[in-house]
Design a protein around this motif. Structure first.
Motif, PDB file in Angstrom:
ATOM      1  N   ARG A  14       1.550 -11.122  -5.314  1.00 13.37           N
ATOM      2  CA  ARG A  14       0.924  -9.876  -4.903  1.00 13.37           C
ATOM      3  C   ARG A  14       0.611  -9.053  -6.084  1.00 13.37           C
ATOM      4  NH1 ARG A  14       5.499  -6.640  -1.471  1.00 13.37           N
ATOM      5  NH2 ARG A  14       6.580  -7.595  -3.480  1.00 13.37           N
ATOM      6  N   PRO A  15      -0.530  -8.173  -6.013  1.00 13.86           N
ATOM      7  CA  PRO A  15      -1.013  -7.472  -7.134  1.00 13.86           C
ATOM      8  C   PRO A  15       0.101  -6.633  -7.831  1.00 13.86           C
ATOM      9  CG  PRO A  15      -2.647  -7.151  -5.551  1.00 13.86           C
ATOM     10  CD  PRO A  15      -1.455  -7.912  -4.882  1.00 13.86           C
ATOM     11  N   LEU A  16       0.175  -6.340  -9.102  1.00 16.38           N
ATOM     12  CA  LEU A  16       1.068  -5.750  -9.863  1.00 16.38           C
ATOM     13  C   LEU A  16       1.491  -4.377  -9.435  1.00 16.38           C
ATOM     14  CD1 LEU A  16       0.422  -6.601 -13.633  1.00 16.38           C
ATOM     15  CD2 LEU A  16       2.345  -7.427 -12.168  1.00 16.38           C
ATOM     16  N   THR A  17       0.283  -3.820  -9.039  1.00 19.75           N
ATOM     17  CA  THR A  17       0.318  -2.476  -8.264  1.00 19.75           C
ATOM     18  C   THR A  17       1.404  -2.491  -7.055  1.00 19.75           C
ATOM     19  OG1 THR A  17      -1.594  -1.670  -9.204  1.00 19.75           O
ATOM     20  CG2 THR A  17      -0.719  -0.203  -7.618  1.00 19.75           C
ATOM     21  N   VAL A  18       0.961  -3.360  -6.345  1.00 25.64           N
ATOM     22  CA  VAL A  18       1.766  -3.526  -4.961  1.00 25.64           C
ATOM     23  C   VAL A  18       3.356  -3.697  -5.361  1.00 25.64           C
ATOM     24  CG1 VAL A  18       2.055  -4.685  -2.894  1.00 25.64           C
ATOM     25  CG2 VAL A  18      -0.101  -4.181  -3.811  1.00 25.64           C
ATOM     26  N   GLN A  19       3.462  -4.738  -6.376  1.00 28.99           N
ATOM     27  CA  GLN A  19       4.805  -5.101  -6.780  1.00 28.99           C
ATOM     28  C   GLN A  19       5.645  -4.111  -7.487  1.00 28.99           C
ATOM     29  OE1 GLN A  19       5.410  -8.653  -9.248  1.00 28.99           O
ATOM     30  NE2 GLN A  19       3.293  -9.372  -8.682  1.00 28.99           N
ATOM     31  N   TYR A  20       5.078  -3.245  -7.911  1.00 35.64           N
ATOM     32  CA  TYR A  20       5.788  -1.966  -8.740  1.00 35.64           C
ATOM     33  C   TYR A  20       5.851  -0.952  -7.610  1.00 35.64           C
ATOM     34  CZ  TYR A  20       6.705   2.509 -11.280  1.00 35.64           C
ATOM     35  OH  TYR A  20       7.225   3.372 -11.615  1.00 35.64           O
ATOM     36  N   LEU A  21       5.018  -0.523  -6.775  1.00 37.66           N
ATOM     37  CA  LEU A  21       5.167   0.423  -5.616  1.00 37.66           C
ATOM     38  C   LEU A  21       6.509  -0.060  -4.629  1.00 37.66           C
ATOM     39  CD1 LEU A  21       1.741   1.405  -4.944  1.00 37.66           C
ATOM     40  CD2 LEU A  21       3.350   2.613  -6.117  1.00 37.66           C
ATOM     41  N   SER A  22       6.269  -1.579  -4.385  1.00 32.94           N
ATOM     42  CA  SER A  22       7.330  -1.952  -3.821  1.00 32.94           C
ATOM     43  C   SER A  22       8.785  -1.646  -4.416  1.00 32.94           C
ATOM     44  CB  SER A  22       7.128  -3.326  -3.204  1.00 32.94           C
ATOM     45  OG  SER A  22       8.201  -3.850  -2.531  1.00 32.94           O
TER      46      SER A  22
END
Length: 313
Positions: free
Chosen positions: A59-67
């Motif tokens: 997944r994109p880094l943004t999605v990984q961080y928000l998760s």
């Protein structure tokens, strides 16, 4: 005082957010593949890709961080890539050695450094010059070199202290002290000399002020002037320096814990970085940030108690 605490706590949330974002971005730039670390260098690409999807690394880094952030808000820091265990209990199990090392080092630095500084300020002469020389020598001696010397002489040759390992306080208070004696000594040298120098300079400044001369003219004893009046005023910058030193010890713990085999946050973070274990490293950084915030708050409270003008600002 209450306003000071609330003001400091208000910065905790934004600080944690910024630190976690920077840590996540920096870790993502480090060469390495967590899936390849788990499966080994000879694993077929199909298995690596499947593990990527399972771990959410596709997944994109943004999605990984928000998760990760959504789970972290609820106390879930994820699971270790290398062991599969939950990160939060793993961090908690490594917290005691690191906190013990920081607390004992800060206490040693504060007591020994302040005592040397006060004595050199009151007596002056050779003792004052000795503190100046020791401050330069202490800052020049590398902590890792001193740690190796202490292990060679006090652990291997004379067998006075254990060379490695950690004994929990609840298991044996004496064993706890013996297991931390050498790490605390190796970490304290430069800080003791810095505090002694700061205390000496602050005491000399306070002892030259008019209110000290008035107390001397009124017949107050030197002991009363030094320890009941002058030291309290001179302690404000010393406490500020101790706060900075305590926070900087977090960086030193990474090296010291690895040298002495202490199962603390520093050695755990170093191992996680070597294994590209992002969840553990991210959790360790968040824990480090909370410790720094706590140290800063305690230093501010101590300064406000010594000088109420600090809490009013």
């Amino acid at each position: 005082m209450v306003r000071l605490v609330l003001r400091r706590l208000a910065w905790t949330g934004p600080l944690l957010f910024v630190v976690s974002v920077l840590c996540f971005l920096l870790i993502s730039l480090v060469p390495g593949d967590p899936a390849r670390t788990v499966l080994g260098p000879l694993a077929p690409p199909e298995q690596v890709e499947a593990l990527h999807r399972q771990m959410g690394l596709d997944r994109p880094l943004t999605v990984q961080y928000l998760s990760w952030l959504a789970d972290a808000v609820h106390g879930d820091l994820g699971r270790s890539v290398s062991t599969g265990t939950a990160v939060a209990p793993l961090i908690a199990s490594r917290l005691a050695p690191t906190v013990s090392l920081i607390l004992l080092t800060t206490l040693t630095v504060g007591v020994v450094g302040t005592a040397l500084g006060v004595l050199s300020a009151v007596r002056g002469g050779p003792l004052g010059r000795l503190v100046d020389v020791a401050s330069v020598v202490g800052l020049a001696v590398p902590g890792f070199w001193l740690a190796l010397v202490l292990i060679t002489w006090l652990a291997v040759r004379w067998r006075l202290f254990p060379a490695t390992g950690y004994v929990p306080f609840g298991e044996s208070p004496v064993g706890w002290l013996r297991s931390l004696a050498l790490p605390v000594t190796a970490t304290s040298l430069a800080a003791v000399t810095a505090v002694a120098k700061q205390t000496r300079d602050a005491m000399l400044d306070v002892l030259s002020r008019d209110f000290v001369r008035v107390m001397q003219a009124n017949g107050l004893s030197t002991r009363s002037i030094v320890y009941r009046h002058a030291l309290r005023t001179a302690a404000v910058p010393v406490v500020a320096l101790l706060g900075v030193i305590s926070a900087s010890l977090l960086g030193a713990t990474v090296l010291i814990e690895n040298i002495f085999g202490l199962p603390g946050l520093g050695s755990g973070a170093a191992l996680a970085a070597a294994q590209h274990d992002i969840p553990v490293l991210q959790g360790a950084v968040v824990c480090y940030t909370l410790i720094v915030v706590a140290i800063g708050l305690l230093a501010d409270l101590a300064q406000a108690w010594l000088d109420p003008r600090v809490g009013a600002r």
